[in-house]
Design a protein around this motif. Structure first.
Motif, short mmCIF file in Angstrom:
data_model
loop_
_atom_site.label_atom_id
_atom_site.label_comp_id
_atom_site.label_asym_id
_atom_site.label_seq_id
_atom_site.Cartn_x
_atom_site.Cartn_y
_atom_site.Cartn_z
N LEU A 1 31.37 -65.89 -1.07
CA LEU A 1 31.14 -65.07 -2.26
C LEU A 1 29.66 -65.01 -2.62
O LEU A 1 29.16 -63.97 -3.08
N VAL B 1 38.39 -59.61 -0.69
CA VAL B 1 38.45 -60.97 -0.14
C VAL B 1 39.84 -61.52 -0.39
O VAL B 1 40.25 -61.69 -1.54
N VAL C 1 36.96 -70.16 -8.96
CA VAL C 1 37.07 -68.74 -8.62
C VAL C 1 37.46 -67.94 -9.86
O VAL C 1 36.94 -66.85 -10.12
N VAL D 1 38.57 -61.02 -10.06
CA VAL D 1 39.79 -61.59 -9.50
C VAL D 1 41.00 -60.83 -10.04
O VAL D 1 41.08 -60.53 -11.24
N TRP E 1 31.92 -61.50 -8.54
CA TRP E 1 33.23 -61.06 -8.09
C TRP E 1 34.19 -60.91 -9.25
O TRP E 1 33.96 -61.45 -10.33
N VAL F 1 38.69 -60.37 -5.41
CA VAL F 1 39.37 -61.53 -4.83
C VAL F 1 40.86 -61.47 -5.15
O VAL F 1 41.24 -61.31 -6.32
N ALA G 1 41.73 -64.62 -0.43
CA ALA G 1 41.24 -66.00 -0.53
C ALA G 1 42.36 -67.04 -0.38
O ALA G 1 43.50 -66.80 -0.80
#
Length: 221
Positions: free
Chosen positions: A140, A4, A186, A149, A147, A172, A6
């Motif tokens: 998400l 993803v 996030v 990051v 997820w 992400v 973002a």
């Protein structure tokens, strides 16, 4: 692996600068209306001075580079990965793993402008790319609600271990040129945060390393 990108700096030219000479000239040159072209700092820099959060906007090249990395990867070719692009304006673009993104930047820009206009490309048959209104949290959640990051403040681990961590995960990566995530949750709610080093890297550089690590973990390299 699901990647993803973002808060990506991808959007059509906003209404408040439609009348700026730099935008008008670019739209006229391309035979389009100002609201039908992508905001691009390299072309519209004079017009962007008054835009809110302008330093994080107008960089479709970041999305283009990350897409090239992912869509031409072994993960995508073997059906072991998929990519989604979330934009600062809360649009989500889903990309079929078989999509061959144009390598020429101008052709890519035209493709995304068509996508914003029609909602999908191609307009008939199996869609290779689709766009919809959706926030990052909703995306998400839809992808499973868990997820990791990639972030310079995350834990630094060897690429071999990183590949095992991300192979079956939603990963992400920030798609913006400066600063940090606007959506602080996030980072706060991520299952893990991983770093590739102390120096911040471009999104495409991060994506390249994450993809390669996942391919190695999957035995594709």
């Amino acid at each position: 692996m699901i990647l993803v990108l973002a808060e990506s700096a991808l959007e059509l030219v906003p209404r408040e600068i439609w009348s700026h000479p730099a935008v008008v000239a670019d739209a006229r040159r391309r035979g389009k209306k100002p609201g039908e072209i992508l905001l691009d700092r390299s072309r519209h820099h004079p017009a962007m001075a008054g835009l809110l959060d302008s330093r994080r906007r107008g960089r479709p090249d970041i999305v283009h580079q990350a897409l090239l990395v992912f869509q031409y990867s072994l993960l995508a070719a073997r059906g072991l990965g998929r990519m989604y692009i979330h934009t600062l304006g809360d649009y989500v673009i889903s990309v079929d793993p078989s999509t061959r993104v144009p390598k020429n930047y101008n052709n890519f820009v035209s493709l995304v402008e068509q996508l914003f206009a029609a909602g999908r490309v191609p307009s008939e048959g199996r869609p290779l790319m689709e766009i919809r209104r959706q926030g990052l949290r909703d995306l998400l959640t839809e992808l499973g609600g868990r997820w990791v990051v990639m972030h310079e403040a995350g834990s630094r681990i060897p690429l071999v271990q990183l590949g095992k961590e991300v192979l079956d995960s939603v990963v992400v990566i920030g798609g913006f040129p400066h600063g940090d995530f606007n959506n602080k949750w996030v980072l706060e709610e991520a299952a893990a945060r991983f770093s590739l080093g102390e120096v911040a890297m471009d999104a495409a550089q991060v994506a390249c390393r994450v993809v390669a690590a996942a391919e190695a973990a999957a035995g594709l390299l």
